[in-house]
Write a protein that holds these residues in place. Sequence first.
Motif, PDB file in Angstrom:
ATOM      1  N   VAL A 457       1.052  47.599  -5.317  1.00  0.00           N
ATOM      2  CA  VAL A 457       0.696  48.790  -4.554  1.00  0.00           C
ATOM      3  C   VAL A 457       1.657  48.902  -3.370  1.00  0.00           C
ATOM      4  O   VAL A 457       2.166  47.886  -2.865  1.00  0.00           O
ATOM      5  CB  VAL A 457      -0.776  48.714  -4.080  1.00  0.00           C
ATOM      6  N   GLU A 458       1.942  50.128  -2.938  1.00  0.00           N
ATOM      7  CA  GLU A 458       2.791  50.324  -1.770  1.00  0.00           C
ATOM      8  C   GLU A 458       1.955  50.144  -0.512  1.00  0.00           C
ATOM      9  O   GLU A 458       0.838  50.661  -0.408  1.00  0.00           O
ATOM     10  CB  GLU A 458       3.430  51.704  -1.794  1.00  0.00           C
ATOM     11  N   VAL A 514      -4.730  48.923  -1.376  1.00  0.00           N
ATOM     12  CA  VAL A 514      -4.629  48.825   0.079  1.00  0.00           C
ATOM     13  C   VAL A 514      -5.339  50.030   0.678  1.00  0.00           C
ATOM     14  O   VAL A 514      -5.081  51.180   0.296  1.00  0.00           O
ATOM     15  CB  VAL A 514      -3.161  48.733   0.554  1.00  0.00           C
ATOM     16  N   ALA A 515      -6.275  49.783   1.586  1.00  0.00           N
ATOM     17  CA  ALA A 515      -7.042  50.841   2.231  1.00  0.00           C
ATOM     18  C   ALA A 515      -6.225  51.480   3.352  1.00  0.00           C
ATOM     19  O   ALA A 515      -5.218  50.910   3.805  1.00  0.00           O
ATOM     20  CB  ALA A 515      -8.345  50.258   2.771  1.00  0.00           C
ATOM     21  N   PRO A 516      -6.629  52.668   3.818  1.00  0.00           N
ATOM     22  CA  PRO A 516      -5.882  53.318   4.903  1.00  0.00           C
ATOM     23  C   PRO A 516      -5.745  52.468   6.160  1.00  0.00           C
ATOM     24  O   PRO A 516      -4.795  52.652   6.931  1.00  0.00           O
ATOM     25  CB  PRO A 516      -6.714  54.581   5.174  1.00  0.00           C
ATOM     26  N   ASN A 517      -6.678  51.541   6.387  1.00  0.00           N
ATOM     27  CA  ASN A 517      -6.584  50.676   7.575  1.00  0.00           C
ATOM     28  C   ASN A 517      -5.691  49.454   7.352  1.00  0.00           C
ATOM     29  O   ASN A 517      -5.561  48.610   8.238  1.00  0.00           O
ATOM     30  CB  ASN A 517      -7.970  50.232   8.031  1.00  0.00           C
ATOM     31  N   TRP A 532      -8.845  41.188   2.160  1.00  0.00           N
ATOM     32  CA  TRP A 532      -7.941  40.377   2.981  1.00  0.00           C
ATOM     33  C   TRP A 532      -7.379  41.233   4.125  1.00  0.00           C
ATOM     34  O   TRP A 532      -6.902  42.348   3.907  1.00  0.00           O
ATOM     35  CB  TRP A 532      -6.796  39.865   2.118  1.00  0.00           C
ATOM     36  N   ASP A 533      -7.474  40.705   5.330  1.00  0.00           N
ATOM     37  CA  ASP A 533      -6.912  41.367   6.502  1.00  0.00           C
ATOM     38  C   ASP A 533      -5.565  40.725   6.811  1.00  0.00           C
ATOM     39  O   ASP A 533      -5.522  39.578   7.286  1.00  0.00           O
ATOM     40  CB  ASP A 533      -7.864  41.233   7.690  1.00  0.00           C
ATOM     41  N   TRP A 556      -9.727  50.184 -11.555  1.00  0.00           N
ATOM     42  CA  TRP A 556     -10.316  50.844 -10.390  1.00  0.00           C
ATOM     43  C   TRP A 556      -9.289  51.757  -9.755  1.00  0.00           C
ATOM     44  O   TRP A 556      -8.101  51.736 -10.077  1.00  0.00           O
ATOM     45  CB  TRP A 556     -10.895  49.851  -9.399  1.00  0.00           C
ATOM     46  N   LEU A 557      -9.780  52.615  -8.832  1.00  0.00           N
ATOM     47  CA  LEU A 557      -8.906  53.544  -8.127  1.00  0.00           C
ATOM     48  C   LEU A 557      -9.518  53.867  -6.779  1.00  0.00           C
ATOM     49  O   LEU A 557     -10.736  53.789  -6.582  1.00  0.00           O
ATOM     50  CB  LEU A 557      -8.647  54.809  -8.951  1.00  0.00           C
ATOM     51  N   LEU A 558      -8.659  54.258  -5.838  1.00  0.00           N
ATOM     52  CA  LEU A 558      -9.079  54.573  -4.476  1.00  0.00           C
ATOM     53  C   LEU A 558      -9.231  56.076  -4.317  1.00  0.00           C
ATOM     54  O   LEU A 558      -8.313  56.830  -4.653  1.00  0.00           O
ATOM     55  CB  LEU A 558      -8.040  54.045  -3.473  1.00  0.00           C
TER      56      LEU A 558
END
Length: 620
Positions: A457-458, A514-517, A532-533, A556-558
């Motif tokens: 993932v980017e 990877v989430a927006p945060n 994971w942070d 899965w997908l975001l």
Amino acid sequence: MSITKLGIPVDAAESRTAAVCINETGDSRVVIAAKGFLLVVDIESGECAQLLFPDGNTEYPYDCFASSNGMFYVGAGNRFYALDPYQLIYVAVLQISQHRDELCGFSYAENLQGHIYVASYPACRLYRYRPEEQDITCYGSMDSEQKYPSYMAVDAYDWVYLGIGTARKNIVAYHPQRSERRTLLHEELRGIGMGQVMQGEDHQVYALLGEHWAKVEQGVVIERLTDNQLPASLYKGTSFDKFHRQLQGKWRLLSHSLSNRELLLKHIDSEQVKVIRLTYKSEGAALSTLISGPDSCIYGTSMHPLHFYSYDPHARGKGEGQNRLINWGPHVIQHGFGGNIAAYTVQGNLLIGAAYPEGRLHLYDVTRPIQTDKASLLANPNGQPSIRNPLCVSSHPEIFRPRCVVALRDQEHVVYGGFPGYGMVGGALCIYHLRSGKEWLIPNSALIEGQSTVSLVEAITDSVLIGGTSIETPGGAEPKAHSACIYTLDLEKRSVMQCWMLREDIREYTLLLVAPNGWIHTITSCSKYLVWDPGCEGVIHEVDLSSWGKVLHSGWLLSVEEECIYGVMGYAIFRIPLDSLQPERLFIPEREITAGLAKVDNELYFAMSAVLCSYSMKEG
């Protein structure tokens, strides 16, 4: 809420090799092996008889054999079958091992007494079947390290020769009565690859020693062939397209294909080609990963055989009789062979897929009609053929089994990765520039050595990728690492920036987001959900999802708009809100979900083996 079955996109089976059986009176039958059944073809009448494996066995065969008296032999799972193709009956059904994971029938040979030798995977065991007694004897493993005994021959003195590989090729000579075993390849010749032996007429046997063939007898080399001229092989074709023995008379078998439902013959004098249509019933081919394309249609391929299909959720509004589910057939994916497209991404109008085998990258412009090589030539018989669509643009054996592909935000590049080829450990990454066709291979030595990137993932930072690795080696080599990791990659420098081992017992990070945060979400091959942070370099959330079944690649997908993750596992359709990080099982399917995942509007699309399905998230 419930699951809707949308249909079976690919009603076809795959040929898993074939054999020409000829009895003492000269009657011939072609027997084609397939998952769960055999198809017996009468060449004279063209009639087909489908015989299911006894005991409900639906395992795949890997090779088959026709004896000198016209009997047919095949292994599937840990079962060995002897078939009379004229009476259309199984004369013997034998279990070779108590181990369910042992696969019978990777190679065969027949001795002067009419006994049939057969080898198994992964233990590389040698067995002997005696037709008169209808019994089977195990002589143990012929190689304690290698798993693939893909070639076999037997000489007039009952010495059995096995060509073995993949990480270290080997040729083993074994005499069953004496329990004597020898290795014919010197250490310097035992590189990556497969040892090869060949059965000639009158039980003459030949072995490939380095670059030269040699005649072998009684377990030793007796003559090297300086010009490498060999007698004609009893096998034609390669992989699952091959067949054992040939027809007598004026007609020759050219090819067999359950996928195309045809058997081709050629007359040796007139060169006339005759097509025999193959009739059989199929439960459909299992579906691989699927995706929502740039046009909001669902796309995917089947596995064994590979057919390309599409489903249009909005077709009903496009006119009466519009077919929503279309099987585009086996020839759409260039160099498709018997594999599948295992990972997809979208860039503009392009649907981009990475395919097994050979690590091929395919581009499909959904705004243009499908154009195969054959159709292109027919449309332009006197001119340059139009551009093929879909088009294969790249191939890398270092990514033989792709598992992930990502389109970068620059709208110009895609990156894909996966497992390497047979006998290799640790896969590479390929960066491909869509406009120019230029590509750059990042070797495994520049990544996480001895591990393969299976999720990608980017990051929220441009020119940085996040990769999840696997220590598995599906190509037959022994793993070199003990724990998988997550890493960041600087694309401009093409070098690893950071590497984290979240847990020592993790063998694979199958899913990655990877989430927006900036937090990294993953599900491991053992169905652990971890968050994971990277900032504090710690696991901030962990849930065991093993009760939900197997984790699925691309499962899965975001959804940034809904601030959640949607996904499917073997026995769960689920949702993970980004605020709570608590996975919620939305639905428990009655049958196992085997592939995913795409989302169009409020519908989730996935597969249950050969069946394409959807799940509506609308309330009520």
